[in-house]
Design an enzyme around this catalytic site. Structure first.
Site, mmCIF file in Angstrom:
data_model
loop_
_atom_site.group_PDB
_atom_site.id
_atom_site.type_symbol
_atom_site.label_atom_id
_atom_site.label_comp_id
_atom_site.label_asym_id
_atom_site.label_seq_id
_atom_site.Cartn_x
_atom_site.Cartn_y
_atom_site.Cartn_z
ATOM 1 N N SER A 176 0.833 -1.199 0.000
ATOM 2 C CA SER A 176 0.000 0.000 0.000
ATOM 3 C C SER A 176 0.870 1.252 0.000
ATOM 4 C CB SER A 176 -0.969 -0.050 1.191
ATOM 5 O OG SER A 176 -1.959 0.945 1.101
ATOM 6 N N ASP A 269 -9.134 -4.022 -6.441
ATOM 7 C CA ASP A 269 -8.466 -3.092 -5.528
ATOM 8 C C ASP A 269 -8.249 -1.763 -6.242
ATOM 9 O OD1 ASP A 269 -6.902 -1.684 -3.770
ATOM 10 O OD2 ASP A 269 -5.565 -3.358 -3.295
ATOM 11 N N HIS A 300 -8.360 -4.681 -0.597
ATOM 12 C CA HIS A 300 -7.115 -4.047 -0.160
ATOM 13 C C HIS A 300 -6.620 -4.586 1.178
ATOM 14 C CE1 HIS A 300 -4.116 -0.950 -0.706
ATOM 15 N NE2 HIS A 300 -4.298 -0.538 0.528
#
Length: 337
Positions: A176, A269, A300
């Protein structure tokens, strides 16, 4: 009679004012739509793994290296960069305990347990790892500042290691926000402007990279088509003003590290596979919520499960763990003195 005439004139003026205001709104909306939909026209050629014509950019001049290094130097340094809300600047980078459920801990912890400190040092970047939503009183650090802090901290750790242990190799992975940072560092290294020479980097894996770009790096497994949110929302001034600069494609792609950089993205995502319609400049609160990961669908948060991404029976974290383990096992054994 005069009173009626004045009323009629006032109604006409009110209608004219309303029409003028409506026209202004239409013009503003039109300008925003044009900005959002216009094709990218950067002053320089679009970034890619190779420059136009297929001419590979030569890496920067390599630092001189000794024949051996200090006996307390690890053969390999594993750089693990956690995602948003999964790290802290006060955590111990060599034994992080504040976020035991961090996604990256499913990779870094087993590696640290398997290999001795002479073979592998696992470094987990301690940084604020936050994402301030300006529409909420969350008292969080802005994404810009958090990302910059993570970048500085990681680069310093790698620079310090390279200065002390010039023969140590590197494995880099991030998730991320951490994937954006890891990818930016990989891009700098691959293009000769990073903290270590590119030949010392054994490999890079990015899970849910917000700057993911089709054709740049190596797609692993069932990755969907698409690009990262930071590319889809590039050049939206409103976000930059809110401390959420969407940085677009990486200049030069991953350069010499292109074939050593893996991209993992789960289907659905929106952080790493963001169609334009997924975000709306007219609904910034929803866009900011999506960018923070809380509304990017369940995908996610589930890379440690086989629900949205699986390759040969392995989850994204299992695949990355096996990949890193193989790199460490087959890494060079520098001489020690």
């Amino acid at each position: 009679m005069a009173k009626n005439a004045r009323r009629k004139r006032h109604r006409i003026l009110a209608l004219i004012a309303a029409a003028a205001m409506a026209l202004v709104v239409v013009l503003v909306v039109t300008i925003v739509v044009v900005i959002m939909r216009r094709p990218d026209t950067p002053a320089t050629p679009p970034p890619s793994a190779e420059p136009p014509g297929g001419v590979v950019v030569p890496p920067g001049t390599r630092k001189p290296r000794p024949e051996f290094q200090s006996a307390d130097c690890p053969d390999v340094m594993m750089v693990s960069i956690p995602g948003t809300w999964e790290s802290s600047p006060t955590d111990d980078p060599f034994n992080p305990t504040q976020f035991p459920l961090s996604l990256m801990s499913n990779i870094s912890k087993p590696l640290a347990e398997q290999f001795g400190p002479d073979r592998l040092q696992v470094y987990t970047t301690p940084y604020t790892a936050q994402f301030h939503n300006p529409f909420a009183a969350d008292k969080q650090m802005s994404y810009n500042d958090s990302r910059a802090e993570g970048m500085r901290t990681t680069v310093k750790a790698m620079t310090d290691m390279n200065d002390r242990c010039p023969l140590t190799s590197y494995v880099i992975a991030g998730f991320s926000q951490g994937a954006v940072i890891a990818g930016d560092i990989a891009s700098d290294i691959g293009n000769g402007r990073g903290p270590v020479d590119e030949d010392l980097v054994l490999g890079v894996t990015l899970i849910a990279d917000g700057r993911r770009q089709m054709g740049v790096g190596q797609d692993v497994g069932p990755n969907p088509a698409g690009q990262g949110a930071e590319i889809t929302l590039h050049e939206v001034p409103a976000l930059s003003a809110l401390g959420l600069t969407m940085t677009g494609p990486r200049p030069g792609g991953f350069g010499a590290l292109d074939n050593r950089t893996n991209q993992i993205c789960g289907s659905g995502d929106l952080i790493c596979s963001a169609p334009e319609q997924a975000f709306s400049v007219f609904n910034l609160p929803k866009t900011l919520e999506t960018l923070s990961g809380s509304a990017a669908g369940p995908v996610h948060a589930l890379y440690n499960t086989p629900q949205f991404w699986v390759e040969n029976g392995q989850t994204a974290t299992q695949w990355t763990l096996e990949w890193a383990r193989n790199l460490v096992e087959n890494a060079p054994h520098p001489k020690h003195g």
